[in-house]
Scaffold this motif. Structure first.
Motif, PDB file in Angstrom:
ATOM      1  N   LEU A  53       8.458   1.632   3.246  1.00  0.00           N
ATOM      2  CA  LEU A  53       9.119   1.612   4.552  1.00  0.00           C
ATOM      3  C   LEU A  53       8.324   2.401   5.578  1.00  0.00           C
ATOM      4  O   LEU A  53       8.110   1.945   6.717  1.00  0.00           O
ATOM      5  CB  LEU A  53      10.528   2.186   4.410  1.00  0.00           C
ATOM      6  N   SER A  54       7.867   3.587   5.183  1.00  0.00           N
ATOM      7  CA  SER A  54       7.099   4.431   6.103  1.00  0.00           C
ATOM      8  C   SER A  54       5.810   3.753   6.547  1.00  0.00           C
ATOM      9  O   SER A  54       5.476   3.727   7.736  1.00  0.00           O
ATOM     10  CB  SER A  54       6.772   5.762   5.419  1.00  0.00           C
ATOM     11  N   TYR A  55       5.067   3.200   5.589  1.00  0.00           N
ATOM     12  CA  TYR A  55       3.806   2.530   5.934  1.00  0.00           C
ATOM     13  C   TYR A  55       4.052   1.337   6.844  1.00  0.00           C
ATOM     14  O   TYR A  55       3.302   1.097   7.787  1.00  0.00           O
ATOM     15  CB  TYR A  55       3.092   2.080   4.654  1.00  0.00           C
ATOM     16  N   VAL A 108      -6.735   1.423  12.020  1.00  0.00           N
ATOM     17  CA  VAL A 108      -5.750   2.425  11.614  1.00  0.00           C
ATOM     18  C   VAL A 108      -6.184   3.048  10.296  1.00  0.00           C
ATOM     19  O   VAL A 108      -6.522   2.333   9.342  1.00  0.00           O
ATOM     20  CB  VAL A 108      -4.354   1.778  11.476  1.00  0.00           C
ATOM     21  N   ALA A 109      -6.172   4.383  10.242  1.00  0.00           N
ATOM     22  CA  ALA A 109      -6.739   5.096   9.096  1.00  0.00           C
ATOM     23  C   ALA A 109      -5.985   4.819   7.803  1.00  0.00           C
ATOM     24  O   ALA A 109      -6.584   4.802   6.719  1.00  0.00           O
ATOM     25  CB  ALA A 109      -6.761   6.599   9.372  1.00  0.00           C
ATOM     26  N   VAL A 110      -4.675   4.599   7.868  1.00  0.00           N
ATOM     27  CA  VAL A 110      -3.904   4.469   6.630  1.00  0.00           C
ATOM     28  C   VAL A 110      -4.161   3.162   5.896  1.00  0.00           C
ATOM     29  O   VAL A 110      -3.615   2.939   4.811  1.00  0.00           O
ATOM     30  CB  VAL A 110      -2.387   4.604   6.905  1.00  0.00           C
ATOM     31  N   GLU A 119       0.837  -1.202   0.000  1.00  0.00           N
ATOM     32  CA  GLU A 119       0.000   0.000   0.000  1.00  0.00           C
ATOM     33  C   GLU A 119       0.873   1.255   0.000  1.00  0.00           C
ATOM     34  O   GLU A 119       0.589   2.224  -0.709  1.00  0.00           O
ATOM     35  CB  GLU A 119      -0.935   0.026   1.215  1.00  0.00           C
ATOM     36  N   GLY A 120       1.940   1.238   0.795  1.00  0.00           N
ATOM     37  CA  GLY A 120       2.840   2.377   0.816  1.00  0.00           C
ATOM     38  C   GLY A 120       3.487   2.613  -0.540  1.00  0.00           C
ATOM     39  O   GLY A 120       3.583   3.760  -1.005  1.00  0.00           O
ATOM     40  N   ALA A 121       3.922   1.528  -1.184  1.00  0.00           N
ATOM     41  CA  ALA A 121       4.527   1.663  -2.507  1.00  0.00           C
ATOM     42  C   ALA A 121       3.516   2.213  -3.512  1.00  0.00           C
ATOM     43  O   ALA A 121       3.861   3.044  -4.370  1.00  0.00           O
ATOM     44  CB  ALA A 121       5.056   0.313  -2.978  1.00  0.00           C
ATOM     45  N   ALA A 122       2.269   1.763  -3.408  1.00  0.00           N
ATOM     46  CA  ALA A 122       1.222   2.246  -4.316  1.00  0.00           C
ATOM     47  C   ALA A 122       0.995   3.741  -4.122  1.00  0.00           C
ATOM     48  O   ALA A 122       0.830   4.493  -5.095  1.00  0.00           O
ATOM     49  CB  ALA A 122      -0.074   1.474  -4.072  1.00  0.00           C
ATOM     50  N   PHE A 123       1.011   4.190  -2.856  1.00  0.00           N
ATOM     51  CA  PHE A 123       0.841   5.621  -2.595  1.00  0.00           C
ATOM     52  C   PHE A 123       2.041   6.399  -3.120  1.00  0.00           C
ATOM     53  O   PHE A 123       1.906   7.540  -3.576  1.00  0.00           O
ATOM     54  CB  PHE A 123       0.673   5.862  -1.093  1.00  0.00           C
TER      55      PHE A 123
END
Length: 531
Positions: free
Chosen positions: A397-399, A338-340, A69-73
């Motif tokens: 990484l952040s996600y 969690v919202a993310v 999901e983080g990579a997609a964002f």
């Protein structure tokens, strides 16, 4: 279902050290080993995945889904924005109108110091408003070199000037990313950053004069620095608080440019001559100048149409899609979702889509042949390929850090600073950008962490998150990637250390002003500045 565990080791300091390991790996590989950013980001992501699963007990499937999901964002909307912006820049170059922009700024004054402020500060911010990620530094340093500046001085001026617009660069990308990872409203974050960044940006032109000509430059040309800094600050504050944060840098650069032009005309009339202007024969045709700046007018008009009510804005909004990321089920330590874990796909109104439309219109108006326009697009895609991989890995990484509870672990430890946290919170952003080269990446890495710490000590989460982004602004000047870009552009590759020595003191000095401002905003003295 995975429930976050902020302290898996039973000791806050050890848990924070464990959680910080992926960041330390990433930053060490970038800053010490000087590994390519995409390889460093991949190594950091692999470390985070290992710690999330083995140290925090996050299921493999959940960890993989969170990273995806983080990579997609990272790819949408961030890389989508960069691709459109770089394409527009290549279209301008292909049509020959990009050079017109540089000559337009140079024709406004015969003083090289004033030209440098106009190009590095005003025009650089205009480029940053669309592309960012080192593009303004590469472009403006070359123009400054053409004016006759010493190569190292041109590199230093271009690098430091790029700090002013960094908090809102790339059509609000840093703010959009910060909003996503912290679950705070983007409009509120933009407003708060604008109330800090405007103060800091007003100081930048004065530093540029000192870099250009020392105390003599400051003594002789300070009115221009005052006009440029004040105009930029006013534009940045008004747009971020009362219009839309995505256009903040574009509006600020235009108000700054206008302020300087008005000042130059007043000075010329006062002396009874056009002392600051080039000979009429050297002036560019008005039509060429209008066409050169046309893409910026188009993107402004498109953003206005989709942002402020009306049938078109409602239609665009109706096309937005939000959906829970497949297979990702994570709750906070308190048991709340969690919202993310919800992915927002506003494809039609996305800044990247508007930039794509701007590129198409630009190609038509500038009469760029279809085949050449497509070649420019493919070249832009090739140019950003490694940047796209880096951004996708950093966001993954952040996600993963946010979803596993690692960010909460670091936040718990940072909360131990108590009231001093507000004073030093800006340094976190500076450190992140200094080593990653991007305010967007720094916000992704440290935003949630800052908010977590602020909540534990009773500090405004909005203030803490905004200070991360604003603090990162000055880190832009000393980021290794940006120094390499600047030095390489002016033909002094390998002398980045000399450029760094010229600007690191000023970077830390302006950062100190920001830290003091943020601390005062956490007290009744300037607490009224926090929305």
């Amino acid at each position: 279902m995975y429930r976050q565990v902020p302290d898996p080791l039973g000791h806050p300091a050890l848990a924070a050290l464990l959680a910080a390991t992926p960041l330390l790996v990433l930053l060490a590989l970038l800053g010490l080993v000087r590994l390519k950013s995409h390889w460093a980001a991949l190594a950091g992501l692999a470390t985070a995945f290992l710690i999330a699963t083995a140290g925090y007990g996050m299921p493999l499937g959940q960890a993989a889904d969170g990273a995806l999901e983080g990579a997609a964002f990272g790819l949408f909307p961030i890389v989508w924005i960069i691709l459109g912006a770089v394409w527009i820049n290549r279209l301008q170059r292909a049509s020959g109108h990009f050079d017109v922009i540089g000559r337009t700024f140079s024709s406004l004054s015969g003083d090289v110091r004033i030209q440098a402020v106009l190009i590095a500060f005003c025009f650089g911010a205009m480029i940053e408003s669309l592309s960012g990620f080192g593009t303004p530094i590469a472009v403006t340093s070359l123009i400054l070199l053409g004016l006759g500046l010493d190569p190292l001085k041109a590199a230093a001026v271009a690098a430091f000037a790029n700090t002013a617009p960094a908090a809102f660069g790339s059509v609000g990308n840093p703010i959009q990313t910060l909003a996503k990872v912290t679950s705070l409203p983007g409009a509120d974050l933009g407003a708060m950053v604008g109330r800090q960044s405007a103060v800091i940006a007003a100081l930048v032109p004065f530093v540029l004069l000192l870099l250009l000509d020392g105390r003599r430059g400051l003594r002789e040309v300070w009115p221009v620095a005052l006009a440029a800094g004040t105009g930029f600050a006013v534009g940045q504050f008004l747009c971020s608080n009362y219009l839309t944060y995505q256009l903040t840098d574009l509006v600020a650069s235009l108000t700054s440019l206008t302020s300087v032009i008005v000042l130059l005309k007043i000075r010329a009339r006062r002396h009874g001559r056009a002392a600051e202007a080039e000979p009429r024969a050297a002036r560019l045709p008005r039509r060429d100048t209008v066409l050169a700046f046309l893409p910026y007018a188009i993107i402004t008009a498109l953003f206005t149409l989709v942002s402020y009510g009306g049938p078109l804005a409602r239609f665009v909004k109706d096309q937005d899609i939000s959906f829970p990321w497949p297979g990702l089920h994570v709750t906070s330590p308190s048991g709340r979702p969690v919202a993310v874990t919800t992915f927002d796909f506003g494809w039609l109104g996305a800044a990247g889509t508007l930039l794509l439309a701007t590129g198409v219109l630009t190609a038509l108006i500038l009469r760029v042949p279809v085949r050449r326009a497509l070649r420019c697009y493919l070249d832009a895609l090739h140019q950003i390929r490694w940047a796209a991989l880096t951004i996708a890995c950093v966001l993954a990484l952040s996600y993963l850090m946010n979803l596993s509870g690692m960010a909460a672990s670091i936040g718990t430890w940072l909360a131990g600073l108590g009231g001093a946290f507000a004073l030093f919170s800006g340094f976190t952003g500076w450190f992140g950008v200094a080593l990653t080269g991007s305010d967007t990446s720094s916000n992704a890495l440290f935003g949630a962490m800052q908010v977590s710490a602020a909540q534990r000590i009773g500090l405004s989460p909005l203030l803490a998150a905004a200070t991360t982004s604003t603090g990162g602004v000055q880190g832009k000047a000393v980021a290794m990637q940006n120094l390499v870009i600047a030095a390489s552009a002016v033909g002094t590759y390998g002398r980045e250390g000399e450029v760094l020595r010229r600007i690191i003191g000023w970077s830390l000095a302006v950062l100190a002003v920001l830290c003091l401002l943020a601390w005062l905003q956490s007290t009744p003295v300037l607490g009224w500045m926090v929305p």
